[in-house]
Design a protein around this motif. Structure first.
Motif, PDB file in Angstrom:
ATOM      1  N   TYR A  56     -11.958 -97.219   4.874  1.00 32.93           N
ATOM      2  CA  TYR A  56     -12.654 -96.253   5.730  1.00 32.93           C
ATOM      3  C   TYR A  56     -14.136 -96.617   5.853  1.00 32.93           C
ATOM      4  O   TYR A  56     -14.725 -96.544   6.938  1.00 32.93           O
ATOM      5  N   GLN A  61     -15.733 -95.093   9.464  1.00 30.49           N
ATOM      6  CA  GLN A  61     -15.180 -93.750   9.653  1.00 30.49           C
ATOM      7  C   GLN A  61     -16.151 -92.650   9.221  1.00 30.49           C
ATOM      8  O   GLN A  61     -15.922 -91.480   9.501  1.00 30.49           O
ATOM      9  N   VAL A  62     -17.224 -93.030   8.536  1.00 31.18           N
ATOM     10  CA  VAL A  62     -18.194 -92.047   8.032  1.00 31.18           C
ATOM     11  C   VAL A  62     -19.319 -91.867   9.047  1.00 31.18           C
ATOM     12  O   VAL A  62     -19.860 -92.846   9.568  1.00 31.18           O
ATOM     13  N   VAL A  76     -16.438 -87.383   7.761  1.00 31.75           N
ATOM     14  CA  VAL A  76     -15.546 -88.537   7.703  1.00 31.75           C
ATOM     15  C   VAL A  76     -14.364 -88.285   8.636  1.00 31.75           C
ATOM     16  O   VAL A  76     -13.653 -87.285   8.480  1.00 31.75           O
ATOM     17  N   CYS A 147     -14.189 -82.049  -0.318  1.00 35.49           N
ATOM     18  CA  CYS A 147     -13.832 -82.533   1.011  1.00 35.49           C
ATOM     19  C   CYS A 147     -12.927 -81.489   1.654  1.00 35.49           C
ATOM     20  O   CYS A 147     -12.090 -80.876   0.966  1.00 35.49           O
ATOM     21  N   HIS A 158     -11.621 -89.912   1.621  1.00 34.35           N
ATOM     22  CA  HIS A 158     -12.826 -89.609   2.402  1.00 34.35           C
ATOM     23  C   HIS A 158     -14.056 -89.572   1.495  1.00 34.35           C
ATOM     24  O   HIS A 158     -15.110 -90.121   1.825  1.00 34.35           O
ATOM     25  N   ALA A 161     -14.894 -93.142   0.447  1.00 35.88           N
ATOM     26  CA  ALA A 161     -15.613 -93.893   1.482  1.00 35.88           C
ATOM     27  C   ALA A 161     -17.114 -93.624   1.404  1.00 35.88           C
ATOM     28  O   ALA A 161     -17.937 -94.544   1.504  1.00 35.88           O
ATOM     29  N   VAL A 162     -17.478 -92.358   1.195  1.00 37.96           N
ATOM     30  CA  VAL A 162     -18.892 -91.993   1.086  1.00 37.96           C
ATOM     31  C   VAL A 162     -19.494 -92.603  -0.173  1.00 37.96           C
ATOM     32  O   VAL A 162     -20.624 -93.100  -0.156  1.00 37.96           O
TER      33      VAL A 162
END
Length: 292
Positions: A56, A61-62, A76, A147, A158, A161-162
């Motif tokens: 991601y 995607q972020v 996200v 999330c 998600h 990914a961050v």
């Protein structure tokens, strides 16, 4: 025995202007602090979700990723129409802990000098840990993370990914680690006896004022003041610091170009200012001619 069959993994919706990781393969984190952040994350969590989180981050995607002393917020984009809301927060230092940190650092003049030179010596992490003021989370219980997706695992892909993108942000600016502990970088530098000013444009040689600091509430930066009645008058005032609003933001953690963002914006602001000046002179000349 019931068979539930095989389900095709969901495919995230494409994002046009997301934050893509600079890292395209292999391990995240170039500097010791970025590597340490990722090592802690990967020690706490299962590999499957982390792998999807890396994918991601690399796909972009972020979006809307923000790092402040109040924590990290981001959007996200997953497989659903609306992006998920992500938040991450580390326990901030109390005032007593902050003063203790300053006292301990004050006994390390060489380290402080390196910090004021915008370095993050690895010894800092050991000193903080010894004083019970860790920069990095000891376990995932030290992190408040959430999330809005339906996956109850923490971290989900998600959140992961961050976390990976944060490692790249830390590589660029390690003092964001202190920011997540509630310690703003400019306040820390001032307390240590130094100053922190925006990076100037390489070609600019004229004397400039230092841009005023950001307001306590960063959100107010993006909103106009209630009274805009002075706007026409301000257009006639000389601005001796181009891109003043951009410079107030300071270095952009997720800037992806090799070009200096502030320097490029200064050039654009100066060009726009020159054009506006020409238009103003033409307008004044036309007005004077019409009055005859």
């Amino acid at each position: 025995m019931a068979s539930y069959g095989w389900y095709k993994p969901s495919v995230p919706k494409k994002v046009d202007n997301g934050i893509k990781a600079v890292n395209k393969r292999g391990a995240f984190g170039r500097e010791w602090w970025g590597k340490e952040w990722i090592m802690r994350l990967e020690r706490f969590n299962d590999s499957a979700r982390l792998a999807r989180g890396r994918a991601y981050a690399r796909k972009g995607q972020v979006t809307g990723l923000s790092v402040t002393s109040s924590g990290v917020t981001a959007k996200v984009q997953g497989s659903r129409t609306r992006p998920y809301s992500v938040s991450i927060r580390l326990t901030p230092y109390s005032e007593e802990e902050y003063q203790r940190l300053l006292g301990v650092l004050g006994l390390q003049p060489v380290l402080v000098a390196r910090m004021l030179g915008k370095e993050m010596p690895e010894a800092i992490a050991g000193i903080c840990r010894k004083e019970g003021l860790p920069l990095f989370p000891a376990s995932f219980r030290d992190i408040e993370a959430s999330c809005s997706c339906p996956d109850h695992a923490v971290p989900c892909k998600h959140l992961a990914a961050v976390f990976y993108l944060l490692a790249e942000a830390f590589d660029r600016d390690p003092f964001l680690l202190f920011t997540l502990r509630g310690v703003e970088k400019d306040a820390l530098f001032k307390a240590l006896g130094g100053t922190l000013s925006p990076e100037p444009a390489p070609e600019s040689k004229r004397k400039k004022k230092i841009a005023e600091p950001l307001p306590p509430d960063p959100e107010s930066f993006w909103h106009a003041a209630a009274d805009l009645s002075r706007l026409p008058a301000l257009c006639h005032e000389e601005v001796n610091l181009p891109a003043v609003l951009v410079r107030r933001l300071g270095p952009v953690p997720f800037w992806r170009s090799k070009m200096n963002f502030i320097a490029e914006m200064e050039v654009m602001y100066e060009s726009a200012s020159s054009c506006i000046g020409d238009i103003r002179l033409q307008s004044e000349a036309a007005e004077a001619e019409s009055r005859g």
